[in-house]
Design an enzyme around this catalytic site. Sequence first.
Site, PDB file in Angstrom:
ATOM      1  N   HIS A 214       0.830  -1.206   0.000  1.00  0.00           N
ATOM      2  CA  HIS A 214       0.000   0.000   0.000  1.00  0.00           C
ATOM      3  C   HIS A 214       0.865   1.258   0.000  1.00  0.00           C
ATOM      4  CE1 HIS A 214       0.422  -0.761   4.464  1.00  0.00           C
ATOM      5  NE2 HIS A 214       0.754   0.514   4.414  1.00  0.00           N
TER       6      HIS A 214
HETATM    7  P1  TYD Z   1      -2.037  -4.364   7.777  1.00  0.00           P
HETATM    8  O1  TYD Z   1      -2.358  -2.995   7.295  1.00  0.00           O
HETATM    9  O2  TYD Z   1      -2.573  -5.523   7.005  1.00  0.00           O
HETATM   10  O3  TYD Z   1      -0.470  -4.530   7.909  1.00  0.00           O
HETATM   11  P2  TYD Z   1       0.631  -4.478   6.729  1.00  0.00           P
HETATM   12  O4  TYD Z   1       0.363  -3.241   5.946  1.00  0.00           O
HETATM   13  O5  TYD Z   1       1.936  -4.435   7.436  1.00  0.00           O
HETATM   14  O6  TYD Z   1       0.549  -5.701   5.898  1.00  0.00           O
HETATM   15  O7  TYD Z   1      -2.493  -4.472   9.289  1.00  0.00           O
HETATM   16  C1  TYD Z   1      -2.812  -5.688   9.927  1.00  0.00           C
HETATM   17  C2  TYD Z   1      -4.036  -5.501  10.812  1.00  0.00           C
HETATM   18  O8  TYD Z   1      -3.771  -4.582  11.861  1.00  0.00           O
HETATM   19  C3  TYD Z   1      -5.227  -4.945  10.038  1.00  0.00           C
HETATM   20  O9  TYD Z   1      -6.367  -5.630  10.503  1.00  0.00           O
HETATM   21  C4  TYD Z   1      -5.293  -3.489  10.449  1.00  0.00           C
HETATM   22  C5  TYD Z   1      -4.714  -3.513  11.842  1.00  0.00           C
HETATM   23  N1  TYD Z   1      -4.000  -2.275  12.224  1.00  0.00           N
HETATM   24  C6  TYD Z   1      -4.537  -1.457  13.188  1.00  0.00           C
HETATM   25  O10 TYD Z   1      -5.627  -1.714  13.746  1.00  0.00           O
HETATM   26  N2  TYD Z   1      -3.861  -0.330  13.555  1.00  0.00           N
HETATM   27  C7  TYD Z   1      -2.670  -0.010  12.993  1.00  0.00           C
HETATM   28  O11 TYD Z   1      -2.076   1.040  13.356  1.00  0.00           O
HETATM   29  C8  TYD Z   1      -2.117  -0.868  11.979  1.00  0.00           C
HETATM   30  C9  TYD Z   1      -0.816  -0.539  11.312  1.00  0.00           C
HETATM   31  C10 TYD Z   1      -2.819  -1.995  11.628  1.00  0.00           C
END
Ligand code: TYD
Length: 135
Positions: free
Chosen positions: A52
């Site tokens: 992303h």
């Molecule tokens: P995700 O965005 O999939 O992580 P990455 O971009 O590293 O692959 O995040 C994993 C999960 O955590 C998703 O359900 C969203 C949640 N999350 C939060 O609730 N707060 C946060 O600050 C972050 C970064 C993720």
Amino acid sequence: MEKRSSELININELGDRRGLLTVIEEHKTIPFEIKRVFYIYGTLPEVRRGYHAHYKTRQALICVSGSCRVHLDNVKRKTDVLLDSPTKVLILEPNDWHEMYDFSPDSVLLVLSSHLYDPEDYIRDYNKFIEVYGA
Ligand code: TYD
């Protein structure tokens, strides 16, 4: 959309006979105010995550234990950065599509963020990313 260049910086290690200490201060070591901190750990070696970019969120990535790599794509240029030291800080601008991979088993990737968590600030579709930042 405004575009900025992500940058890998090296920060000082303060050491004495007891061991090592490294400091990060907002608006000093890193160019923004820290609103949120999260860390990614226990990642399986074959996992690639991220996929992303953001509209507003600026981040600083530090692998405080072990190592991992970050693939960056700012439309004009694709680069891969190795984070293998607690003194390496990747200042990641919102306009960089990023993917994290090659996590070592002991990897703890610390992320300092300029904004609170907001799913609306994510661009998760690559075509949308090109639409927003391609011009
Ligand atoms: P995700 O965005 O999939 O992580 P990455 O971009 O590293 O692959 O995040 C994993 C999960 O955590 C998703 O359900 C969203 C949640 N999350 C939060 O609730 N707060 C946060 O600050 C972050 C970064 C993720």
